[in-house]
Design an enzyme around this catalytic site. Sequence first.
Site, mmCIF file in Angstrom:
data_model
loop_
_atom_site.group_PDB
_atom_site.id
_atom_site.type_symbol
_atom_site.label_atom_id
_atom_site.label_comp_id
_atom_site.label_asym_id
_atom_site.label_seq_id
_atom_site.Cartn_x
_atom_site.Cartn_y
_atom_site.Cartn_z
ATOM 1 N N ASP A 90 -0.347 7.140 -3.185
ATOM 2 C CA ASP A 90 -1.441 6.425 -3.765
ATOM 3 C C ASP A 90 -1.822 7.445 -5.253
ATOM 4 O OD1 ASP A 90 -1.743 4.244 -2.774
ATOM 5 O OD2 ASP A 90 -3.512 4.740 -1.630
ATOM 6 N N HIS A 97 0.870 -1.348 0.176
ATOM 7 C CA HIS A 97 -0.082 -0.284 -0.180
ATOM 8 C C HIS A 97 1.017 1.423 -0.076
ATOM 9 C CE1 HIS A 97 -3.597 -1.802 0.123
ATOM 10 N NE2 HIS A 97 -3.630 -2.759 0.787
#
Length: 363
Positions: free
Chosen positions: A155, A125
């Site tokens: 992200d 992530h």
Amino acid sequence: MAGALHGLTIIEMAGLGPGPFAGMMLADHGARVIRVERPGNLAVPNDPLTRSRESIALDLRQEEARDIVRRLAATADGLIEGYRPGVMERLGLGPERLLADNSRLVYGRVTGWGQTGPLAADAGHDINYLALTGLLSCIGEKDRPASAPLNLVADYGGGGLMLAFGMVAGLLAAQRSGEGQVIDAAMTDGAALTGALIYGLRAAGMWRDERQANLLDGGDPIYGCYACADGREVAVGAIEPQFRAALYDGLGVGQGASREAIAKVFATRSRDEWIEHFKGRNACVAPVLDLKEAPDHPHNRARDTFFDLDGVIQPRPAPRLEGTPPPPPRAPRPEGADGDAILAELGLGQGEVADLRARKVLL
């Protein structure tokens, strides 16, 4: 207002994080973006990241559903996906297959580690991808573990924005050459790129490899946040000499005052009192607003930075294009709400659509 990307059609394979962010950016500026939803995908109610799209829900485990995606891609300008490497190929929807049907297709792929490399198949992530760039080590307090900067850097900055930029660049190239291509947007690559200045400072001997020892990481007292008497905070960014002088003068402290001395003065008044005190002084002092306060700040109100869309306060599209301003965003559609209409465009009759829905190819 049609938007700069009006006339372009993008197929978005629904996913999480950077893929939807890129899809939102493209849709915000006028592209027609068709989200291909899949069963069991995590969803946020009225998620701003899914605004201004059309939605078709398909069970991609079935060949007929995958064939619908191929038919959509055959006439589209671009496709974006955020699955792990190899997933789209196993579905028969990889770039080699789709570009064979549509040589002008710009095929955008966003992953954490990229399509190649020893970590390509590993899970991860935002914080993992940022960790590998060296930049996470720079964020946080001295003598404590590095801090997570939300999931904004890898992200969205390194992933979603880079994918959107890559798609626009690829689409422009396709208009000139008539040939599509694959965009490999790795969050590690993109996040690393956001740190180009930091690597430049380090190479010039102007950055030390420890936290809170540098100008931009809180090592200099004129760049950081300070608590005020009411428990709220101000952000200070008085880098240049004239701004430093204005800050010191406004605080009534000597030139080169320590962080402790500055903190002691800021603690004597409330946040808003300090903001009023520094108004017009060009000392680079701003209030640290919370998520409730930010939309109502006079500057944000004047620029309409935020707006209410079906009860969800959210940021407006950016950046602002003067000649081709983005159209007003549309609320997220219910999952699969446009399936019948999209299939009708492909030439399927009502009976065929009803049969696909009955067999749960179309959801």
